[in-house]
Design a protein around this motif. Structure first.
Motif, short mmCIF file in Angstrom:
data_model
loop_
_atom_site.label_atom_id
_atom_site.label_comp_id
_atom_site.label_asym_id
_atom_site.label_seq_id
_atom_site.Cartn_x
_atom_site.Cartn_y
_atom_site.Cartn_z
N GLU A 130 48.82 37.61 51.05
CA GLU A 130 47.85 38.68 51.27
C GLU A 130 48.56 39.99 51.64
O GLU A 130 48.14 41.07 51.25
N LEU A 138 50.03 41.36 48.42
CA LEU A 138 48.99 41.93 47.57
C LEU A 138 48.56 43.30 48.09
O LEU A 138 48.51 44.27 47.32
N THR A 139 48.30 43.43 49.39
CA THR A 139 47.85 44.72 49.93
C THR A 139 48.96 45.77 49.83
O THR A 139 48.68 46.94 49.58
N THR A 140 50.21 45.35 50.01
CA THR A 140 51.32 46.29 49.89
C THR A 140 51.44 46.80 48.45
O THR A 140 51.56 48.01 48.22
N GLN A 143 49.14 46.80 46.20
CA GLN A 143 47.95 47.60 45.89
C GLN A 143 48.11 49.02 46.45
O GLN A 143 47.74 49.99 45.79
N SER A 144 48.67 49.14 47.65
CA SER A 144 48.84 50.47 48.25
C SER A 144 49.81 51.32 47.43
O SER A 144 49.75 52.54 47.46
N GLU A 151 49.93 51.05 44.21
CA GLU A 151 49.30 51.07 42.88
C GLU A 151 50.12 50.33 41.85
O GLU A 151 50.27 50.78 40.71
N ILE A 175 49.43 47.02 41.27
CA ILE A 175 48.59 45.87 40.90
C ILE A 175 47.50 46.35 39.95
O ILE A 175 46.84 47.35 40.21
N GLN A 176 47.36 45.63 38.87
CA GLN A 176 46.26 45.88 37.95
C GLN A 176 45.44 44.60 37.87
O GLN A 176 45.98 43.49 38.01
N TYR A 177 44.16 44.74 37.66
CA TYR A 177 43.27 43.58 37.56
C TYR A 177 42.92 43.40 36.09
O TYR A 177 42.26 44.24 35.49
N HIS A 226 45.01 39.31 39.22
CA HIS A 226 45.87 40.43 39.58
C HIS A 226 47.19 40.33 38.83
O HIS A 226 47.78 39.25 38.78
N ILE A 250 51.02 42.24 38.34
CA ILE A 250 51.95 43.21 38.90
C ILE A 250 52.44 44.12 37.78
O ILE A 250 52.91 43.65 36.75
#
Length: 118
Positions: A62, A65-67, A69-70, A72, A74-76, A81, A83
């Motif tokens: 987790e 993932l948040t790192t 995402q911060s 940018e 990570i793409q969905y 998700h 990388i």
């Protein structure tokens, strides 16, 4: 922070800081996580998953993932998700992250994980 994660690796567990994190605590951990993850992504060839990064770093999935995402990174796509690790983007983020603190010489780390007796 590096020593705590090195101990977690030796124990075969993932680590995470105690919650809730203060703003300064989050900033410190996020900086460490950023440098560690970007360094791996820059050197790694091919695909890598969040869980593989967690196994390599002992950082909780987790937090990874948040790192990412911060940053940018990570793409969905198609329900999962992914990388996004463009080398130029990684270089930009690494430069912005700056140098970390002192590195731990893992060869000097002498520690035996606690084992409960049955």
């Amino acid at each position: 922070m590096d020593p705590t994660y090195e101990l977690s690796k030796k124990e075969g567990k993932v680590g995470t800081p105690e919650r809730p994190l203060s703003d300064l605590g989050l900033l410190s951990y996020r900086g460490y996580w950023t440098r560690v993850l970007l360094d791996i992504l820059k050197k790694h060839k091919g695909n890598i998953s969040i869980n593989e990064l967690s196994d390599m770093t002992a950082i909780k999935a987790e937090d990874i993932l948040t790192t990412l995402q911060s940053l940018e990174l990570i793409q969905y796509k198609k329900g999962q998700h992914v990388i996004y690790a463009n080398p130029k983007v990684l270089d930009h983020h690494l430069k912005a992250a700056g140098r970390g603190g002192l590195e731990v010489d893992v060869s000097k780390l002498i520690w035996t994980p606690y084992k409960e007796q049955s």
